[in-house]
Write a protein that holds these residues in place. Structure first.
Motif, PDB file in Angstrom:
ATOM      1  N   ARG A 778      84.813  72.628  23.557  1.00  0.00           N
ATOM      2  CA  ARG A 778      83.464  73.221  23.579  1.00  0.00           C
ATOM      3  C   ARG A 778      82.460  72.262  24.227  1.00  0.00           C
ATOM      4  NH1 ARG A 778      83.050  75.855  17.470  1.00  0.00           N
ATOM      5  NH2 ARG A 778      84.516  77.583  17.837  1.00  0.00           N
ATOM      6  N   GLN A 780      83.165  69.986  26.382  1.00  0.00           N
ATOM      7  CA  GLN A 780      83.466  69.949  27.805  1.00  0.00           C
ATOM      8  C   GLN A 780      82.914  71.177  28.523  1.00  0.00           C
ATOM      9  OE1 GLN A 780      84.327  66.627  28.320  1.00  0.00           O
ATOM     10  NE2 GLN A 780      85.878  67.388  29.729  1.00  0.00           N
ATOM     11  N   GLU A 781      83.007  72.382  27.861  1.00  0.00           N
ATOM     12  CA  GLU A 781      82.475  73.600  28.482  1.00  0.00           C
ATOM     13  C   GLU A 781      80.965  73.533  28.604  1.00  0.00           C
ATOM     14  OE1 GLU A 781      82.560  77.285  30.303  1.00  0.00           O
ATOM     15  OE2 GLU A 781      84.187  75.875  29.841  1.00  0.00           O
ATOM     16  N   ARG A 782      80.293  73.054  27.563  1.00  0.00           N
ATOM     17  CA  ARG A 782      78.841  72.906  27.653  1.00  0.00           C
ATOM     18  C   ARG A 782      78.457  71.918  28.741  1.00  0.00           C
ATOM     19  NH1 ARG A 782      79.248  72.914  21.894  1.00  0.00           N
ATOM     20  NH2 ARG A 782      79.073  70.640  21.899  1.00  0.00           N
ATOM     21  N   GLN A 783      79.165  70.858  28.822  1.00  0.00           N
ATOM     22  CA  GLN A 783      78.879  69.887  29.879  1.00  0.00           C
ATOM     23  C   GLN A 783      79.145  70.466  31.267  1.00  0.00           C
ATOM     24  OE1 GLN A 783      81.168  66.423  28.934  1.00  0.00           O
ATOM     25  NE2 GLN A 783      79.804  65.750  27.286  1.00  0.00           N
ATOM     26  N   ARG A 784      80.205  71.301  31.361  1.00  0.00           N
ATOM     27  CA  ARG A 784      80.493  71.912  32.667  1.00  0.00           C
ATOM     28  C   ARG A 784      79.386  72.889  33.078  1.00  0.00           C
ATOM     29  NH1 ARG A 784      82.457  76.246  35.009  1.00  0.00           N
ATOM     30  NH2 ARG A 784      82.455  77.359  33.034  1.00  0.00           N
ATOM     31  N   ARG A 785      78.961  73.695  32.101  1.00  0.00           N
ATOM     32  CA  ARG A 785      77.880  74.632  32.423  1.00  0.00           C
ATOM     33  C   ARG A 785      76.598  73.885  32.788  1.00  0.00           C
ATOM     34  NH1 ARG A 785      78.600  79.113  27.540  1.00  0.00           N
ATOM     35  NH2 ARG A 785      80.656  79.916  28.228  1.00  0.00           N
ATOM     36  N   ALA A 786      76.282  72.895  32.046  1.00  0.00           N
ATOM     37  CA  ALA A 786      75.083  72.121  32.363  1.00  0.00           C
ATOM     38  C   ALA A 786      75.215  71.480  33.742  1.00  0.00           C
ATOM     39  CB  ALA A 786      74.852  71.056  31.296  1.00  0.00           C
ATOM     40  N   VAL A 788      76.940  72.661  36.227  1.00  0.00           N
ATOM     41  CA  VAL A 788      76.805  73.722  37.236  1.00  0.00           C
ATOM     42  C   VAL A 788      75.336  74.067  37.459  1.00  0.00           C
ATOM     43  CG1 VAL A 788      77.265  76.161  37.689  1.00  0.00           C
ATOM     44  CG2 VAL A 788      79.096  74.684  36.883  1.00  0.00           C
ATOM     45  N   LEU A 789      74.571  74.193  36.355  1.00  0.00           N
ATOM     46  CA  LEU A 789      73.136  74.493  36.492  1.00  0.00           C
ATOM     47  C   LEU A 789      72.409  73.379  37.237  1.00  0.00           C
ATOM     48  CD1 LEU A 789      72.371  76.001  32.966  1.00  0.00           C
ATOM     49  CD2 LEU A 789      72.631  77.221  35.136  1.00  0.00           C
ATOM     50  N   GLN A 791      73.733  71.250  39.332  1.00  0.00           N
ATOM     51  CA  GLN A 791      74.153  71.261  40.727  1.00  0.00           C
ATOM     52  C   GLN A 791      73.482  72.404  41.494  1.00  0.00           C
ATOM     53  OE1 GLN A 791      78.383  71.453  40.642  1.00  0.00           O
ATOM     54  NE2 GLN A 791      78.637  69.365  39.868  1.00  0.00           N
TER      55      GLN A 791
END
Length: 964
Positions: A778, A780-786, A788-789, A791
């Motif tokens: 979870r 890691q997913e939050r960090q990935r979404r953040a 992406v935003l 970037q």
């Protein structure tokens, strides 16, 4: 006296022995798996006979180790069994998850002590007490245990630490052959009997790696140097020198082939221990170089020659004794090897110095033949004893680690076994006294302490009768009167003491002791002590003199005059020592006897053992002849009775070897209660909330008891779970008793609890791992979404900045292009002013020209002047449109003034290519556009937001630029 054949007497006890053999055969035939019982507590019933049968069956099957509760019984195979002590087997026991489930072995005891050190359970330090008769295999057991610890406790990570550990390991192992060569001898019962006791302390650091060792010795039998019993030998080192020295060394040490020495009996016997090269190599590894070794062997050769110095009886007491035969040559050789002056040596051996009176007047008196022999033997014993102590100090300095580098230790105690010879003196008394103390330590630690603890804790326990040797110890060392105190008192009286007088004092003063006996058939003065291993008769002749161990001061001063480097180290010229050797008559210090020193060192040893967790290995000798595959029942039976093995088995089988305090038990196994509270809804497993609500007003002790009972109520569920898993041994309810302060249980119950606890901890670990992995994914997913935003925002910002830069560049380019275009138009108009001005004046203006604004008029004039360029612009994709375009065409073609709409004109707008004008048209004009021969020349490329940038974009966006 009846002789023994295969363990059965041929006298009156033959019938009993035969019946015992028949019973044994019947038992073995009916109990086929008897040799498979690896623990004597499983024998039913536990008697001496059944234990004996089990040991014999296992010995016949080449199984030499058997558990007996807390003790390991080791039978001496009397044959080499290399596969039983291989390094691969050591690593197997070390790597096993549960070594106790493997076959009984000394490596099991070694691994248990090593894991106890790693677990840091108090007391952390461990000790292994190896006991048994002489020849039972104690020295071999200690040697194998040292090899085991050297293998498992030397596991460094780096190459440098590996070399250090390997050097320490090699030195520790090399200390064995050196100490055995100088401290072991061949006796009637054992070819490699230890004539001293030693306690080896293996030192471990915080990582449980062996960093060093220390050796402490007890009561070297130094009298063996000058006096050996019949069919026995001197210390091994003397035979190694005579058999293993080279020709040059023989010449140097004056040891010719076939030379006879009085102190070297039975030289024709060849033993495995007579290996000179092994001893020399081991000494080299310990830091004793070749010159120092040669010096040691030279001194020993000098002692052998000193033993050949014999004195004849002198008829005149005022004259010293004369030398006999070749004694003068032996004296000269001995003085040469010891680097002593010959004449003072002879004078010191034959004449004694007496100090008498308050003024300490010195008198010299010739010695009798017996006194000369005693003084000669005293020199040899003194030199050898100090040489042995010096070797021990060298070994300790070589293998001992810095006190700051080690934190725990494992002790190996290898002491002389119980001895009973036809002629027993002070040495045997001290040896058997030490064995009595160790037996009492075992009884106090295991048998008596265990049963007393059961009574204190309130357990229902039927007490087992065991043999307590406290009365025997009171006889030997008790206060105020004992055998030791009487012998020491005879030494302090400083008077001639006869053997008969000492016997009378002992029998009269200790007549009430049940352990004191008397042999009425003995012709020599003696007394009998009923030891735990059997009665031993001690002769009182020479007992007081041996206890005094007198060293005449003139002998010490003589040895201090030696020019030998080794003797200078062993006998330094110390002024303080001289002052102690010559005390005044009124301030004479009390004599420190052999018994007193031995008792003090033994007490110190027992203090160390009491501070450790002891482990016991009982070595049993199957026969006294040292023959393989020979099991003499009577001899083994006497040893089993002596060590109290049956009582140990009884208490181990019926008792509870595991004793855990309540708090520690709750702290370790409370997890079982919590798990059972979740999975069970029975009355014995309440939920934690209910438990706290019921126990809230209780005290802390009551709460602890309640939690303890909850844990104990989960044990039936554990046994049922073990039964469902197909383990019938664990399905039977194992007895667990809760005492006042401790929980008592068996090994099987502890194993079951630990197994269930491991399962619960594994489940908890899996849950924790699952929760952690879920949380990690979870996160890691939050960090990935953040990411992406972030970037996307950055890319948007970069795109906007890029477009702004492109727009700015386009604006600059357009402005520069327009400026250039207007400038070119202005230059062209200025150059054609003179040519076109007249022509422009003749051109009729259109009727609607007045209606045009001034800016369009100026533009029209510029276009008329540059009609070819205007014609091109009129047909281009960008430029003026509509009516202005028509005006441009009209002006470029110089049409007559009038309405522009009356002249139909077809332009090439939207077509590929530009049609040239060859002549002025006569009437209507039509432009013809010819298709370009180039492929795709008639297609206008569309702007692409991905591929068009900069000036190309400006040129292609014709509509935008046209309107701009």
């Amino acid at each position: 006296m009846a002789s023994q054949v295969n363990g059965h007497s041929s006298g009156s006890g033959a019938q009993g022995g035969e019946s015992l053999r028949e019973d044994l055969q019947e038992f073995l035939s009916g109990e086929a798996p008897l040799h498979q019982l690896d623990d004597l507590t499983k024998v039913n019933p536990v008697t001496l006979e059944t234990v004996l049968r089990c040991l014999q069956a296992r010995y016949a099957a080449d199984t030499f180790y058997t558990n007996a509760g807390c003790t390991l019984v080791a039978l001496n195979p009397f044959k080499p069994v290399p596969q039983l002590y291989s390094p691969a087997l050591m690593r197997e026991y070390h790597a096993a998850p549960q070594p106790q489930k493997l076959k009984p072995h000394i490596f099991t005891v070694g691994e248990q002590t090593y894991r106890n050190v790693k677990s840091l359970i108090e007391p952390v330090n461990q000790s292994i007490i190896v006991s048994g008769e002489s020849g039972a295999g104690k020295t071999w057991t200690s040697r194998c245990l040292m090899k085991f610890y050297a293998v498992v406790a030397a596991s460094p990570t780096s190459q440098e630490s590996y070399k250090i550990a390997e050097r320490i390991e090699q030195r520790i192992l090399n200390s064995n052959p050196v100490m055995e060569a100088f401290g072991n001898a061949c006796t009637l019962r054992n070819n490699n009997s230890s004539r001293f006791g030693k306690f080896i302390q293996l030192q471990l650091n915080r990582a449980q790696q062996m960093t060093g060792a220390a050796v402490q010795t007890y009561l070297l039998e130094k009298t063996r140097v000058a006096c050996q019993a019949s069919s026995e030998r001197n210390f091994h080192i003397f035979y190694q020198i005579c058999k293993g020295a080279s020709m040059d060394e023989r010449l140097q040490w004056h040891l010719p082939e076939g030379a006879a020495f009085f102190w070297l009996p039975n030289p024709e016997r060849t033993l495995e221990e007579d290996c000179f090269e092994v001893t020399r190599e081991a000494m080299l590894h310990l830091g004793i170089d070749t010159p120092a070794q040669n010096n040691i062997f030279q001194v020993l050769a000098g002692l052998l020659h000193l033993g050949n110095v014999r004195f004849a009886h002198s008829e005149d007491e005022a004259q010293p004794c004369h030398l006999t035969g070749d004694a003068q040559c032996s004296l000269k050789t001995s003085a040469l090897l010891l680097q002593l002056p010959e004449d003072p040596l002879l004078e010191t051996l034959r004449i004694r110095t007496i100090r008498a009176g308050r003024q300490q007047q010195v008198f010299q008196k010739p010695c009798s033949q017996a006194e000369c022999d005693t003084r000669r033997d005293c020199v040899a014993k003194l030199v050898y004893a100090r040489l042995f102590d010096w070797l021990v100090s060298v070994i300790n300095s070589s293998i001992c680690a810095d006190p700051a580098s080690w934190t725990t230790f494992i002790g190996l105690l290898d002491v002389y076994g119980f001895e009973s010879f036809p002629n027993n003196s002070l040495e045997q008394l001290c040896i058997n006294y030490a064995n009595e103390k160790l037996q009492q330590h075992f009884v106090a630690h295991y048998l008596r302490a265990q049963q007393e603890e059961y009574a204190v804790e309130g357990l229902e326990w039927s007490f087992v009768n065991y043999q307590d040797n406290q009365t025997c110890l009171d006889l030997i060392e008790g206060s105020p009167i004992s055998i030791c105190s009487l012998i020491n008192e005879e030494c302090r009286l400083n008077r001639p003491s006869s053997a008969a007088q000492l016997q009378t004092r002992i029998e009269s003063a200790l007549a009430g002791s049940p352990r004191l006996g008397h042999n009425k058939l003995s012709r020599e003065p003696s007394f009998v002590v009923l030891h735990y291993a059997g009665p031993v008769q001690y002769h009182t002749a020479g007992l007081v003199e041996k206890n005094k161990d007198p060293v005449p001061p003139e002998l010490t001063r003589l040895l201090q005059q030696s020019q030998d480097p080794l003797l200078k180290v062993l006998f330094p010229a110390d002024p303080e020592e001289k002052a102690q050797e010559e005390p005044s008559g009124q301030s004479r210090a009390p004599v420190l006897t052999v018994v007193s020193k031995f008792k003090a060192s033994l007490e110190q040893l027992l203090q160390v053992l009491h501070c450790t967790t002891p482990h016991y290995i009982r070595c049993i000798k199957p026969n006294s002849q040292g023959q393989a595959h020979s099991f003499l029942q009577e001899e083994v039976l006497s040893q089993l009775e002596a060590c109290g093995l049956v009582e140990t088995i009884h208490i181990s089988a019926a008792g509870f070897p595991i004793r855990i305090p309540h708090w520690n038990f709750v702290e370790r196994y409370e997890v079982l209660r919590r798990i059972c509270a979740r999975t069970s809804s029975g009355p014995h497993s309440p939920s934690p909330a209910e438990g706290h609500s019921e126990r809230s007003p209780c005290t802390e002790a009551a709460t602890l008891q309640a939690v303890l009972q909850d844990i104990l109520h989960t044990l039936p569920a554990l046994t049922q779970a073990a039964a469902t898993l197909g383990d019938p041994a664990k399905a039977t309810p194992a007895p667990v008793h809760c005492g006042r302060t401790k929980v008592f249980m068996t090994d099987s119950m502890l194993e079951l609890l630990e197994h269930r606890r491991a399962q619960v901890l594994e489940q908890c670990a899996r849950r924790i791992q699952g929760s952690w992995r879920r949380h990690w994914h979870r996160k890691q997913e939050r960090q990935r979404r953040a990411a992406v935003l972030i970037q996307a925002a950055i890319r948007s910002w970069l795109a906007r900045k890029h477009v702004q830069r492109l727009h700015t560049a386009a604006t600059v380019i357009k402005r520069a292009w327009r400026k250039w275009r207007i400038g070119m138009a202005f230059l062209a108009s200025k150059e054609l002013d003179g040519v076109e001005e007249k022509h422009f004046s003749q051109v009729p203006l259109p009727t609607g020209s007045s209606l045009l604004p001034q800016t369009q008029t100026s533009l029209l004039a510029a276009i008329i002047r540059l009609w070819p360029l205007g014609l091109v612009l009129a047909n281009a994709a960008v430029g003026v449109r509509g009516f202005q375009r028509k005006l441009v065409v009209w002006a470029c073609l110089q049409l007559p003034a009038g309405n522009p709409s009356s002249y139909p004109v077809q332009t090439a707008q939207g077509q590929a290519g530009v049609t040239s004008i060859r002549a002025l048209p006569q009437g209507s004009i039509k432009f013809h556009c010819r298709k370009s021969p180039l492929p795709y020349a008639d297609i206008c490329p569309e702007p692409s937001p991905y591929s068009v940038s900069g000036f190309n974009q400006i040129l292609l966006e014709r509509h935008s630029l046209g309107h701009g």
